[in-house]
Design a protein around this motif. Structure first.
Motif, mmCIF file in Angstrom:
data_model
loop_
_atom_site.group_PDB
_atom_site.id
_atom_site.type_symbol
_atom_site.label_atom_id
_atom_site.label_comp_id
_atom_site.label_asym_id
_atom_site.label_seq_id
_atom_site.Cartn_x
_atom_site.Cartn_y
_atom_site.Cartn_z
ATOM 1 N N VAL A 28 0.841 -1.192 0.000
ATOM 2 C CA VAL A 28 0.000 0.000 0.000
ATOM 3 C C VAL A 28 0.884 1.253 0.000
ATOM 4 C CG1 VAL A 28 -0.158 0.112 2.525
ATOM 5 C CG2 VAL A 28 -1.973 1.118 1.114
ATOM 6 N N ALA A 29 0.455 2.281 -0.732
ATOM 7 C CA ALA A 29 1.204 3.539 -0.778
ATOM 8 C C ALA A 29 1.079 4.261 0.559
ATOM 9 C CB ALA A 29 0.676 4.420 -1.903
ATOM 10 N N LEU A 30 2.173 4.896 0.975
ATOM 11 C CA LEU A 30 2.217 5.553 2.279
ATOM 12 C C LEU A 30 2.443 7.065 2.163
ATOM 13 C CD1 LEU A 30 4.410 2.977 4.253
ATOM 14 C CD2 LEU A 30 1.910 3.088 4.084
ATOM 15 N N GLU A 31 2.198 7.628 0.969
ATOM 16 C CA GLU A 31 2.429 9.063 0.802
ATOM 17 C C GLU A 31 1.363 9.920 1.474
ATOM 18 O OE1 GLU A 31 2.417 6.929 -1.668
ATOM 19 O OE2 GLU A 31 4.470 6.932 -2.487
ATOM 20 N N ASP A 32 0.128 9.410 1.526
ATOM 21 C CA ASP A 32 -0.974 10.193 2.090
ATOM 22 C C ASP A 32 -1.019 10.010 3.602
ATOM 23 O OD1 ASP A 32 -3.296 11.549 2.653
ATOM 24 O OD2 ASP A 32 -4.631 9.997 1.890
#
Length: 313
Positions: A28-32
């Protein structure tokens, strides 16, 4: 993804929720920061502590992109709840010079975090920047930031914040004026209280008698008699007259007489207007009614008489 995990957990599909979480966490992307915060909270509430640790092992602080203060606080609160103060300190101090204080309430919370994980210089550096950038029009939210500045012994930034709030105050939003007045009194900013009352007294909006009256009523209802007395002594001198906008203090015309038996009003020359019906539009070549007077009304004849004569023909 966090929403889907929540829904699965809510309807009792724990095994499906677990399988989905196991597939999601590694990629899962963790930028947000807001999304990471929600994901950590859902994993924790589902009891998947090993997956919480797996997300933290991917170092969400390094990947998080903090633009504004609200999503930053969402992630900071989640990390603080998990006891990872090392990550809280890294995140807060790393983005201290850059995070945008778009909301005064969340900015106050960010300042509180900085005070817990940083030193006095960090607090002052952040406070001096945000009081110049934060939106001051929403006074209730501004009160959170003022309290935080007061608690962390930042009188200079607090005074600057009060300067900006006073400069933007208007009498038409009486509730905001009252909230600001109370906030200034609560933090012993007496000079700003005087400046606020003077600004409102000189504000063009106070020339409106309705605004003036409503403001006085709000102040007296809130037991702010001192401010009300000072403003009541200032008459709305500049209120414009609708009949003579170039000289607001005098009236040049008298109010129109009651319409009485003239339900269709008056013509531009003062003669009572004759009634008409939609049928008249279908008879463009019919004989017109008797002509109206072209000058001022000089007869006491009832205009209904001429109408009845026209209708009888």
């Amino acid at each position: 993804m966090a929403l889907l995990l929540y829904e699965l957990r809510r309807i009792g599909m724990a095994s499906t929720c677990r399988r989905l979480a196991e597939r999601t966490v590694p990629r899962v992307a963790l930028e947000d920061p807001d999304g990471v915060s929600w994901l950590l909270d859902e994993l924790r509430q589902a009891g998947f502590q090993d997956l919480v640790e797996a997300v933290l092992a991917r170092d969400p602080v390094a990947e998080a992109v903090l633009d504004t203060v609200r999503p930053a606080m969402m992630l900071l609160w989640s990390l603080e709840y998990l006891g990872r103060m090392d990550l809280v300190r890294r995140l807060a101090l790393r983005d201290l010079p850059y995070v945008v204080p778009d909301d005064a309430e969340y900015t106050a919370s960010f300042l509180d975090v900085v005070a817990r994980v940083g030193d006095a210089q960090d607090v002052m550096r952040f406070a001096e920047r945000v009081v110049e950038e934060v939106e001051v029009s929403h006074v209730p939210r501004l009160g959170f930031l003022a309290r935080s500045l007061w608690d962390h012994h930042a009188p200079g930034p607090l005074a600057r914040l009060a300067d900006r709030a006073v400069a933007g105050a208007t009498p038409r939003t009486s509730s905001s004026f009252l909230d600001l007045l109370r906030m200034l009194r609560a933090y012993e900013l007496d000079a700003h209280v005087d400046a606020l009352i003077e600004r409102i007294a000189e504000h063009p909006q106070l020339a409106d008698p309705v605004t003036h009256t409503n403001l006085l009523r709000e102040l007296r209802a809130a037991a702010e008699t001192e401010a009300a007395d000072r403003l009541e002594a200032i008459a709305p001198r500049n209120a414009l007259s609708p009949t003579n906008p170039t000289n607001p203090t005098t009236e040049t015309t008298t109010p129109p007489a009651p319409r009485g038996h003239r339900p269709y009003g008056l013509e531009t020359n003062g003669v009572p207007a004759l009634p008409w019906t939609w049928r008249d539009l279908d008879r463009p070549h019919a004989a017109p009614p008797q002509p109206r007077h072209t000058g001022a009304a000089t007869t006491d004849a009832d205009p209904w008489d001429s109408w009845h004569r026209y209708a009888d023909n």
